[in-house]
Scaffold this motif. Sequence first.
Motif, PDB file in Angstrom:
ATOM      1  N   THR A   4      -0.711   1.594  -0.480  1.00 23.56           N
ATOM      2  CA  THR A   4      -0.384   0.452  -1.329  1.00 23.56           C
ATOM      3  C   THR A   4      -0.358  -0.839  -0.536  1.00 23.56           C
ATOM      4  O   THR A   4      -1.254  -1.670  -0.662  1.00 23.56           O
ATOM      5  CB  THR A   4       0.980   0.675  -2.021  1.00 23.56           C
ATOM      6  N   PHE A   5       0.658  -0.994   0.308  1.00 24.89           N
ATOM      7  CA  PHE A   5       0.784  -2.275   0.995  1.00 24.89           C
ATOM      8  C   PHE A   5      -0.307  -2.492   2.029  1.00 24.89           C
ATOM      9  O   PHE A   5      -0.800  -3.605   2.177  1.00 24.89           O
ATOM     10  CB  PHE A   5       2.148  -2.387   1.676  1.00 24.89           C
TER      11      PHE A   5
ATOM     12  N   TYR B 130       2.844  -4.511  -6.660  1.00 22.72           N
ATOM     13  CA  TYR B 130       3.516  -4.323  -5.371  1.00 22.72           C
ATOM     14  C   TYR B 130       4.749  -5.212  -5.248  1.00 22.72           C
ATOM     15  O   TYR B 130       5.807  -4.766  -4.787  1.00 22.72           O
ATOM     16  CB  TYR B 130       2.552  -4.613  -4.224  1.00 22.72           C
TER      17      TYR B 130
END
Length: 347
Positions: free
Chosen positions: A189-190, A248
């Motif tokens: 994700t990040f 996010y």
Amino acid sequence: MSDVEPGDGNPYALDEGEPGVVARLRDWILLDGDRLVLAAMLSAAIFVLFLGLNALDVIAFTNDNSITRAASGMVAGTFSLVTLVVSINQLILSREFSAVGEARERLEGVMDLRREVEAAAEVPASPTAPARLLKLLLETIHARAGTLAESVEGQENEEVREAVGEYADYVRESTDRIDRRIDGARSDTFEALSASVRYDDAWQFYLARRLRNRHEEELNRGSIEAFDDLVEAVERFGVAREQFKTTYLQRELTRFSQLTILCGVPAILSALLIGFLYADVGGPAIAVDRLPVVVCALLTVIVSPLALMASYILRTATITRRTASTGPMLPGKEFRDRPFERRDGEE
């Protein structure tokens, strides 16, 4: 995608800042570093700072009135910080509540984007993982830049052929660089989002439209279509990144709220404990030689929510700042050369 190292001196490349240790340290603090580790480092630095100042006789912990007043202010400040975090959490939750029509519009928007990506990449289904979807979009941009370069190989105008060829090379080099960053991502994700914010899609979008419109008369139909296809692919990348960024940030701020509440309770208790240490009429309740270490440790616990807030705000603000523009708007960008110098007599 080919393993091409980004070249220097490309007239279309933006100046991405200073390389080396300073840039890597800055990126680690602002983006890449673990937020809990950064918060712990900030808290430890505060502990060392107060202990060092005490050792240098700059500050002292023997004045009962000063310490108790400071402890009272710390309790009030910690309560204010926790209240602020609760307000942020409520703001995030308010975006999650939506009527049936709004929820349907959001879902249709996501599905429309996925169908466009599938059609452009010619795949049966687009990936659900952020890293894989962004990687697929980068591969599509890379392929369409190659198609653009091939479409001008037979161009009689050498100036147009070289300009479009250099632009296509620059796009492929940029996508290769970001693609390698995503391949090396530890999480899904990040790390992918962190790599994608370094991709200068707005600049590439502007260059494509500027080249197409400036040389439209010299370009053949295939080259014009290749430009349009490339612009569409870059647009989809920006939209997908914006969606992942929103998701996010919601998750990150929610986690920040949870951690702040968990740190807030010990911080308030530590501030109260400092006051109780000096509540005795005869002075501090512990030995004077141990007082600096104990008080500095309690101060470190008290400021831990502030250190946590600083670490998370640095990352969220950096992501938001680097992706603040929509389309070919380039605030704060600098580039080494200007590939579109005005012609004589051209406005």
